[in-house]
Write a protein that holds these residues in place. Structure first.
Motif, short mmCIF file in Angstrom:
data_model
loop_
_atom_site.label_atom_id
_atom_site.label_comp_id
_atom_site.label_asym_id
_atom_site.label_seq_id
_atom_site.Cartn_x
_atom_site.Cartn_y
_atom_site.Cartn_z
N UNK A 271 -4.51 -18.29 -29.50
CA UNK A 271 -5.84 -18.10 -29.51
C UNK A 271 -6.48 -17.50 -28.29
N UNK A 272 -6.21 -18.12 -27.38
CA UNK A 272 -6.69 -17.97 -25.97
C UNK A 272 -6.10 -17.02 -25.06
N UNK A 273 -5.16 -16.24 -25.56
CA UNK A 273 -4.30 -15.35 -24.67
C UNK A 273 -5.06 -14.43 -23.84
N UNK A 274 -6.38 -13.86 -24.43
CA UNK A 274 -7.10 -12.81 -23.68
C UNK A 274 -8.13 -13.33 -22.92
N UNK A 275 -8.07 -14.76 -22.64
CA UNK A 275 -9.27 -15.37 -22.43
C UNK A 275 -8.64 -15.83 -20.81
N UNK A 276 -8.83 -15.52 -19.73
CA UNK A 276 -7.83 -16.35 -18.63
C UNK A 276 -7.84 -17.74 -18.52
N UNK A 277 -9.37 -18.41 -18.36
CA UNK A 277 -9.52 -19.78 -18.21
C UNK A 277 -8.94 -20.60 -19.33
N UNK A 278 -9.17 -20.11 -20.43
CA UNK A 278 -8.75 -21.01 -21.76
C UNK A 278 -7.20 -20.93 -21.88
N UNK B 294 -1.87 -23.62 -20.76
CA UNK B 294 -0.41 -23.69 -19.76
C UNK B 294 -0.59 -25.06 -19.21
N UNK B 295 -1.83 -25.48 -18.66
CA UNK B 295 -1.92 -26.58 -17.82
C UNK B 295 -1.52 -27.75 -18.67
N UNK B 296 -2.29 -27.89 -19.71
CA UNK B 296 -2.10 -28.89 -20.81
C UNK B 296 -0.51 -29.19 -21.25
N UNK B 297 0.34 -28.04 -21.26
CA UNK B 297 1.66 -27.97 -21.77
C UNK B 297 2.51 -28.69 -20.49
N UNK B 298 1.86 -28.35 -19.13
CA UNK B 298 2.60 -28.93 -17.91
C UNK B 298 2.45 -30.34 -18.15
N UNK B 299 1.15 -30.67 -18.33
CA UNK B 299 0.81 -32.25 -18.14
C UNK B 299 1.78 -33.12 -19.51
N UNK B 300 1.74 -32.28 -20.65
CA UNK B 300 2.81 -32.82 -21.61
C UNK B 300 4.06 -32.99 -20.85
N UNK B 301 4.65 -31.99 -20.49
CA UNK B 301 5.98 -31.98 -19.98
C UNK B 301 6.09 -32.98 -19.07
N UNK C 296 0.02 -16.61 -13.95
CA UNK C 296 -0.03 -15.43 -14.72
C UNK C 296 -0.98 -15.28 -15.65
N UNK C 297 -1.54 -16.46 -16.28
CA UNK C 297 -2.44 -16.23 -17.28
C UNK C 297 -3.89 -16.07 -16.57
N UNK C 298 -3.89 -16.48 -15.26
CA UNK C 298 -5.22 -16.32 -14.58
C UNK C 298 -5.25 -14.88 -14.22
N UNK C 299 -4.30 -14.21 -13.89
CA UNK C 299 -4.03 -12.71 -13.33
C UNK C 299 -3.98 -11.74 -14.30
N UNK C 300 -3.30 -12.06 -15.25
CA UNK C 300 -3.07 -10.76 -16.39
C UNK C 300 -3.40 -11.03 -17.48
N UNK C 301 -4.00 -11.97 -18.22
CA UNK C 301 -4.56 -12.19 -19.46
C UNK C 301 -5.49 -10.80 -19.96
N UNK C 302 -6.17 -10.29 -19.11
CA UNK C 302 -6.94 -9.41 -19.53
C UNK C 302 -6.20 -7.56 -19.49
N UNK C 303 -5.04 -7.71 -18.98
CA UNK C 303 -4.34 -6.65 -18.74
C UNK C 303 -3.35 -6.51 -19.84
#
Length: 113
Positions: free
Chosen positions: A38-45, A50-57, A75-82
Motif C-alpha cells: 500500500x505504501x510503495x509510492x510514499x517514501x516515508x511509509x 522495510x524498517x519494521x521488517x528489519x526489526x522483525x528479522x 531505495x524506498x527513500x530515494x526511488x518510491x516516487x520514481x
C-alpha cells in the motif's frame, strides 16, 4: 495521501505490531507486506515498512531478512516516487524488482492511486 490509504497503512502497521508482540511472526510479516504494498509510492511509509521488517528479522534472528532490508530502506527513500514494482511484498527473499499480483482488495484500494 488519500485518507483511505492512510487508514489502511496504519491498520496494517498496528496489526503487525500486535502480531509481533504475540510472537506470531508469520502474521506480522503478512501485515508488513500489506503495508509495504500500500505504501510503495510514499517514501516515508514505504521505508517504515522495510524498517519494521528489519526489526522483525532481528527479533527472529533472520539475518538474511536483516541484511536484505538495509538497502531496501534506502531505495524506498530515494526511488518510491520514481518507480516501484507493483505488488512486491518487500521481503528480502523476493527480488526487489519483481512485480507481483495484487489481491482483489488491494487492487480496489490502489485503483485510483
Amino acid at each position: 495521501m488519500k485518507e483511505i490509504l492512510r487508514t489502511a497503512i496504519n491498520e496494517a502497521f498496528l496489526e503487525a505490531s500486535a502480531a509481533r508482540k504475540n510472537n506470531d511472526v508469520q502474521a506480522a510479516y503478512l501485515w508488513l507486506e500489506r503495508a509495504h504494498i500500500i505504501a510503495q509510492r510514499m517514501p516515508l511509509a514505504h521505508a517504515r515498512s522495510h524498517w519494521l521488517m528489519l526489526k522483525l528479522g532481528l527479533q527472529t534472528r533472520d539475518w538474511r531478512e536483516v541484511v536484505g532490508q538495509v538497502p531496501r530502506i534506502f531505495a524506498a527513500l530515494l526511488f518510491s516516487r520514481i518507480w516501484v514494482p507493483v505488488g512486491n511484498t518487500g521481503r528480502a527473499r523476493v527480488s526487489a524488482f519483481s512485480v507481483m499480483p495484487l489481491s482483489a482488495d488491494l487492487q480496489e484500494l490502489l485503483r485510483d492511486d
